[in-house]
Design an enzyme around this catalytic site. Structure first.
Site, PDB file in Angstrom:
ATOM      1  N   THR A 122      -6.864  -9.587  -3.829  1.00  0.00           N
ATOM      2  CA  THR A 122      -5.938 -10.674  -4.182  1.00  0.00           C
ATOM      3  C   THR A 122      -5.970 -11.771  -3.108  1.00  0.00           C
ATOM      4  OG1 THR A 122      -4.167  -9.457  -3.115  1.00  0.00           O
ATOM      5  CG2 THR A 122      -4.403  -9.175  -5.499  1.00  0.00           C
ATOM      6  N   ASN A 179     -11.162  -0.798   1.823  1.00  0.00           N
ATOM      7  CA  ASN A 179     -10.254  -1.919   1.558  1.00  0.00           C
ATOM      8  C   ASN A 179     -10.095  -2.684   2.862  1.00  0.00           C
ATOM      9  OD1 ASN A 179      -8.183  -3.651   1.076  1.00  0.00           O
ATOM     10  ND2 ASN A 179      -6.747  -2.127   0.294  1.00  0.00           N
ATOM     11  N   GLY A 190     -11.373  -9.967 -10.398  1.00  0.00           N
ATOM     12  CA  GLY A 190     -10.451 -11.098 -10.266  1.00  0.00           C
ATOM     13  C   GLY A 190     -10.276 -11.810 -11.597  1.00  0.00           C
ATOM     14  N   CYS A 238      -6.520  -6.100   2.281  1.00  0.00           N
ATOM     15  CA  CYS A 238      -5.172  -6.136   1.706  1.00  0.00           C
ATOM     16  C   CYS A 238      -4.376  -7.275   2.339  1.00  0.00           C
ATOM     17  CB  CYS A 238      -4.429  -4.819   1.932  1.00  0.00           C
ATOM     18  SG  CYS A 238      -2.813  -4.844   1.144  1.00  0.00           S
ATOM     19  N   LEU A 279       0.801  -1.245   0.000  1.00  0.00           N
ATOM     20  CA  LEU A 279       0.000   0.000   0.000  1.00  0.00           C
ATOM     21  C   LEU A 279       0.829   1.289   0.000  1.00  0.00           C
ATOM     22  CD1 LEU A 279      -3.075  -0.668   2.367  1.00  0.00           C
ATOM     23  CD2 LEU A 279      -2.940  -0.884  -0.108  1.00  0.00           C
TER      24      LEU A 279
HETATM   25  C1  FMN Z   1      -0.087  -4.635  -7.987  1.00  0.00           C
HETATM   26  C2  FMN Z   1      -1.450  -4.615  -7.366  1.00  0.00           C
HETATM   27  C3  FMN Z   1      -1.775  -3.639  -6.429  1.00  0.00           C
HETATM   28  C4  FMN Z   1      -3.056  -3.614  -5.862  1.00  0.00           C
HETATM   29  N1  FMN Z   1      -3.358  -2.640  -4.948  1.00  0.00           N
HETATM   30  C5  FMN Z   1      -4.591  -2.615  -4.395  1.00  0.00           C
HETATM   31  C6  FMN Z   1      -4.946  -1.604  -3.465  1.00  0.00           C
HETATM   32  O1  FMN Z   1      -4.164  -0.696  -3.163  1.00  0.00           O
HETATM   33  N2  FMN Z   1      -6.178  -1.654  -2.919  1.00  0.00           N
HETATM   34  C7  FMN Z   1      -7.101  -2.613  -3.244  1.00  0.00           C
HETATM   35  O2  FMN Z   1      -8.216  -2.604  -2.727  1.00  0.00           O
HETATM   36  N3  FMN Z   1      -6.799  -3.572  -4.145  1.00  0.00           N
HETATM   37  C8  FMN Z   1      -5.572  -3.588  -4.707  1.00  0.00           C
HETATM   38  N4  FMN Z   1      -5.278  -4.572  -5.624  1.00  0.00           N
HETATM   39  C9  FMN Z   1      -6.254  -5.613  -5.921  1.00  0.00           C
HETATM   40  C10 FMN Z   1      -7.013  -5.348  -7.225  1.00  0.00           C
HETATM   41  O3  FMN Z   1      -7.832  -4.214  -7.138  1.00  0.00           O
HETATM   42  C11 FMN Z   1      -7.916  -6.577  -7.568  1.00  0.00           C
HETATM   43  O4  FMN Z   1      -8.844  -6.743  -6.521  1.00  0.00           O
HETATM   44  C12 FMN Z   1      -7.123  -7.858  -7.716  1.00  0.00           C
HETATM   45  O5  FMN Z   1      -5.875  -7.610  -8.342  1.00  0.00           O
HETATM   46  C13 FMN Z   1      -7.879  -8.894  -8.543  1.00  0.00           C
HETATM   47  O6  FMN Z   1      -8.216  -8.397  -9.816  1.00  0.00           O
HETATM   48  P1  FMN Z   1      -7.314  -8.664 -11.143  1.00  0.00           P
HETATM   49  O7  FMN Z   1      -7.102 -10.140 -11.228  1.00  0.00           O
HETATM   50  O8  FMN Z   1      -8.110  -8.087 -12.262  1.00  0.00           O
HETATM   51  O9  FMN Z   1      -6.031  -7.914 -10.926  1.00  0.00           O
HETATM   52  C14 FMN Z   1      -4.009  -4.595  -6.214  1.00  0.00           C
HETATM   53  C15 FMN Z   1      -3.673  -5.560  -7.174  1.00  0.00           C
HETATM   54  C16 FMN Z   1      -2.422  -5.590  -7.745  1.00  0.00           C
HETATM   55  C17 FMN Z   1      -2.097  -6.648  -8.770  1.00  0.00           C
END
Ligand code: FMN
Length: 306
Positions: A196, A130, A246, A133, A74
């Site tokens: 994630t 959030n 996701g 995390c 974060l």
């Molecule tokens: C590098 C990275 C940083 C992320 N940072 C945050 C964040 O700061 N806050 C949050 O709620 N989700 C964060 N996520 C989660 C994404 O919003 C999403 O929920 C998760 O990656 C699954 O979706 P995707 O498969 O399309 O990436 C992050 C994901 C990645 C890959």
């Protein structure tokens, strides 16, 4: 056939259901504007905290065949600096008619409420809590990481702001439907699922964890079936809308997520791999998919798998 891609999410009218999920692709004003121009129906800004955070040292983001693994920790400039930095971008998105969601992370319900009140100064269309995390080393059975902690945090924010609230959940729980229901009862207007999934990769040559933080959060293609199952379970448990996130990279992925019960679809890692224009492309292809399969509205797809 006339196709209507529009959806209403927690009272917010969206041109189509494809949103930019929260992540490093929405950390700065220029990045937020780029994903809006790329075709996002709404943009979720990267999570902001009360104080600035440096995040974890590199390597903190790696890609592999199944998607990505990250432990950014974060990183963000803290709410006060962020508010100043973000003001112009907020104005720009208002001119473009693209709703903006602001994501906040705190360590107690009270801190969540204070942070959400501060974030409300830029008049976001929605505040995302959030509550999920995976990279902060907290005991998930305490604080905002537990179902009850999430409910307390949601109730505290509900009492502090009038804006719509979405609570973002982790897939790393045995009964995600129950967690979502507690959030709904505490006043959430929507659920964002999922963040994630805690995971790990090891370098066979060195025998060491691939990330400096050792473990991280799994995203991308490998997360898709987990996210579909979570959204399916949540949409059976609550009446509020779900933002399904996701492993979404194509219109077929988005259609499956809507069929699982989502009202909107968040795209994350695919923006990192393909650039912001992937958002507009998914929306256009979803239009064609709906025309080819005879779905005139998003509502006709929603929950079809139930
Ligand atoms: C590098 C990275 C940083 C992320 N940072 C945050 C964040 O700061 N806050 C949050 O709620 N989700 C964060 N996520 C989660 C994404 O919003 C999403 O929920 C998760 O990656 C699954 O979706 P995707 O498969 O399309 O990436 C992050 C994901 C990645 C890959």
């Amino acid at each position: 056939m006339d196709i209507d891609l529009g959806v209403t999410l927690a009272g917010i009218r969206l041109d189509h259901p494809i949103l930019a999920a929260c992540g490093p692709w929405t950390a700065t004003g220029p990045e937020i504007q780029a994903v809006a121009k790329g075709g996002a129906a709404a943009v979720t800004a990267k999570t902001v905290t009360s104080e600035p955070r440096a995040g974890h040292p590199a390597p903190n983001y790696i890609t592999w065949d199944g998607g990505a693994l990250n432990a950014l920790g974060l990183p963000n400039p803290g709410i006060h600096h962020w508010l100043t930095e973000f003001a112009a971008t907020r104005e720009r998105l208002r001119e473009w008619g693209v709703p903006v969601f602001v994501s906040v992370y705190a360590e107690s319900p009270q801190e969540f409420a204070t942070l959400a009140s501060l974030a409300a100064q830029v008049a976001p269309d929605l505040i995302e809590l959030n509550a999920s995390c995976p990279n902060l080393g907290h005991d998930p059975t305490t604080g905002a990481g537990s179902a009850e902690g999430i409910a307390f945090a949601t109730a505290a924010v509900r009492a502090a702001v009038r804006l719509p609230i979405s609570v973002k959940l982790s897939p790393n729980t045995s009964d995600i439907g129950r967690v979502a229901r507690l959030a709904e009862e505490a006043g959430a207007d929507a659920i964002t699922a999922v963040n994630t999934l805690p995971a790990m990769l090891i370098d066979a040559d060195t025998g060491r964890p691939a990330l400096t933080n050792r473990t991280g959060g799994l995203s991308g293609a490998a997360l898709k079936p987990v996210a579909l199952r979570c959204v399916y379970d949540i949409s059976r448990a609550v009446a509020i809308p779900v933002i399904g996130v996701g492993g979404m990279a194509t219109a077929r992925d988005a259609a499956e997520m809507l069929m699982a019960g989502a009202t909107a679809v968040g795209v994350g890692t695919a923006i990192d791999s393909h650039g912001p224009r992937v958002l507009g492309r998914i929306a256009l292809d979803l239009h064609d998919f709906m025309a080819a399969h005879g779905y005139p509205t998003v509502a006709a797809l929603r929950g079809k798998a139930h």
